[in-house]
Scaffold this motif. Structure first.
Motif, PDB file in Angstrom:
ATOM      1  N   PRO A  71       0.824  -1.119  -0.097  1.00  0.00           N
ATOM      2  CA  PRO A  71      -0.132  -0.093  -0.096  1.00  0.00           C
ATOM      3  C   PRO A  71       0.968   1.328   0.094  1.00  0.00           C
ATOM      4  CG  PRO A  71      -0.068  -1.108   2.033  1.00  0.00           C
ATOM      5  CD  PRO A  71       0.639  -2.054   1.169  1.00  0.00           C
TER       6      PRO A  71
ATOM      7  N   LYS B 219       8.043   1.528  -0.040  1.00  0.00           N
ATOM      8  CA  LYS B 219       8.455   1.044  -1.333  1.00  0.00           C
ATOM      9  C   LYS B 219       9.600   1.780  -2.110  1.00  0.00           C
ATOM     10  CE  LYS B 219       4.368   0.909  -3.385  1.00  0.00           C
ATOM     11  NZ  LYS B 219       3.632   1.531  -2.264  1.00  0.00           N
TER      12      LYS B 219
ATOM     13  N   GLN C  57       9.845   7.929  -9.738  1.00  0.00           N
ATOM     14  CA  GLN C  57       8.436   7.920  -9.960  1.00  0.00           C
ATOM     15  C   GLN C  57       8.193   9.171 -10.584  1.00  0.00           C
ATOM     16  OE1 GLN C  57       6.453   7.742  -5.829  1.00  0.00           O
ATOM     17  NE2 GLN C  57       4.755   6.708  -6.799  1.00  0.00           N
TER      18      GLN C  57
ATOM     19  N   HIS D 236       1.887  -0.646  -7.784  1.00  0.00           N
ATOM     20  CA  HIS D 236       0.467  -1.220  -7.192  1.00  0.00           C
ATOM     21  C   HIS D 236      -0.419  -2.096  -7.701  1.00  0.00           C
ATOM     22  CE1 HIS D 236       0.537   1.899  -3.911  1.00  0.00           C
ATOM     23  NE2 HIS D 236       0.939   2.836  -4.951  1.00  0.00           N
TER      24      HIS D 236
HETATM   25  N1  LIG Z   1      12.320  12.269   4.620  1.00  0.00           N
HETATM   26  C1  LIG Z   1      11.043  11.868   5.269  1.00  0.00           C
HETATM   27  N2  LIG Z   1      10.578  12.367   6.363  1.00  0.00           N
HETATM   28  C2  LIG Z   1       9.835  11.858   7.141  1.00  0.00           C
HETATM   29  N3  LIG Z   1       8.782  10.863   6.517  1.00  0.00           N
HETATM   30  C3  LIG Z   1       9.056  10.364   5.231  1.00  0.00           C
HETATM   31  C4  LIG Z   1      10.461  10.849   4.534  1.00  0.00           C
HETATM   32  N4  LIG Z   1      10.538  10.134   3.491  1.00  0.00           N
HETATM   33  C5  LIG Z   1       9.437   9.150   3.548  1.00  0.00           C
HETATM   34  N5  LIG Z   1       8.535   9.398   4.646  1.00  0.00           N
HETATM   35  C6  LIG Z   1       7.635   8.674   4.967  1.00  0.00           C
HETATM   36  O1  LIG Z   1       7.868   7.137   4.977  1.00  0.00           O
HETATM   37  C7  LIG Z   1       6.788   6.476   4.420  1.00  0.00           C
HETATM   38  C8  LIG Z   1       7.105   5.653   3.160  1.00  0.00           C
HETATM   39  O2  LIG Z   1       7.269   6.464   1.932  1.00  0.00           O
HETATM   40  P1  LIG Z   1       7.560   5.739   0.653  1.00  0.00           P
HETATM   41  O3  LIG Z   1       7.508   6.923  -0.278  1.00  0.00           O
HETATM   42  O4  LIG Z   1       8.888   4.902   0.828  1.00  0.00           O
HETATM   43  O5  LIG Z   1       6.394   4.935   0.326  1.00  0.00           O
HETATM   44  P2  LIG Z   1       5.983   4.192  -0.782  1.00  0.00           P
HETATM   45  O6  LIG Z   1       5.340   2.883  -0.380  1.00  0.00           O
HETATM   46  O7  LIG Z   1       6.523   4.265  -2.107  1.00  0.00           O
HETATM   47  O8  LIG Z   1       4.418   5.085  -1.142  1.00  0.00           O
HETATM   48  P3  LIG Z   1       3.813   5.422  -2.415  1.00  0.00           P
HETATM   49  O9  LIG Z   1       3.186   4.230  -2.999  1.00  0.00           O
HETATM   50  O10 LIG Z   1       2.674   6.194  -2.120  1.00  0.00           O
HETATM   51  O11 LIG Z   1       4.736   6.029  -3.275  1.00  0.00           O
HETATM   52  C9  LIG Z   1       5.454   7.509   4.135  1.00  0.00           C
HETATM   53  O12 LIG Z   1       4.770   7.407   5.240  1.00  0.00           O
HETATM   54  C10 LIG Z   1       6.420   8.918   3.975  1.00  0.00           C
HETATM   55  O13 LIG Z   1       5.502   9.800   4.425  1.00  0.00           O
END
Ligand SMILES: Nc1ncnc2c1ncn2[C@@H]1O[C@H](COP(=O)(O)OP(=O)(O)OP(=O)(O)O)[C@@H](O)[C@H]1O
Length: 209
Positions: free
Chosen positions: A32, A37, A83, A191
């Protein structure tokens, strides 16, 4: 190609914990939104240093917290398709691709440029500015730029998101060709189960913790 990814890392409220190994050339990462990721790809690329873990790709140790090994970003050999594509808007498409080539590590032969340009269908775009490209064209150029660097492996972060179904299907076919014809190992974040199923049966499923 083999992948060994063991890591623990916390960013914000997200606790990423991965223990994965596979011998296939392509793996997909799903889970999710917000599960980590992109953070995982950043750890593999060397843009983030995990708190603990070990990352071995194709037998090369990229990171090992126990042994205090952390290979520098430019030596990891990752071709990263972000992305949001991140083309250089002040450079025409051809110059964006040339930038990719300049990242190629010394000692590596060049890639077959014509074949990549043809596979991704971007031959007619070389003189264009990124601002004039459609979303699908931008993704194709971003993929080509990553491949031009002759990476040891590709990291693709939702490369088809926000494209219409027809465009997404077309680019997915091109990515499949890159994987099979040109033989580049891949870690593919998506996804969409129907996308990942086209590329691989091996899924690293991230779950919230
Ligand atoms: N620099 C940061 N400071 C605080 N939180 C962060 C930071 N970078 C990422 N996050 C948080 O870490 C979590 C993971 O982020 P990530 O981008 O890896 O998720 P994702 O699975 O790739 O999401 P999506 O599918 O929406 O792209 C998220 O809750 C994001 O808000």
């Amino acid at each position: 190609m083999s992948f060994e990814i063991v890591l623990n890392h916390t960013v914000g409220d997200c606790r990423l914990s991965v223990d994965f190994a596979s011998q296939v050339p392509r793996i997909a990462v799903t889970g999710p939104s917000g599960v980590g990721k992109t953070t995982l790809l950043n750890c593999i690329a060397g843009l983030i240093t995990p708190e603990t873990g070990k990352i071995v790709i194709g037998g090369r140790v990229l990171f090992d917290s126990t042994e205090r090994i952390s290979i520098r970003v430019e030596q990891r050999g990752a071709g990263y398709v972000f992305q949001d594509a991140r083309l250089f808007n002040h450079l025409r498409v051809a110059a964006n691709l040339a930038y990719g080539e300049r990242l190629r590590q010394a000692g590596h032969s060049g890639v077959d440029r014509e074949r990549i340009i043809e596979t991704l269908g971007i031959g007619s775009l070389l003189d264009r500015w990124p601002a004039s490209l459609s979303g699908g064209e931008i993704r194709r150029v971003a993929i080509a730029r990553a491949v031009f660097a002759h990476p040891r492996f590709l990291l693709l972060d939702e490369p088809l998101s926000s494209l219409d179904q027809e465009r997404a299907a077309e680019i997915l076919t091109m990515i499949e060709h890159l994987g099979t014809a040109i033989g580049i190992p891949m870690i593919y974040v998506s996804h969409q189960p129907e996308e990942t199923a086209r590329l691989t049966d091996t899924i690293l499923q991230l779950a919230p913790r």
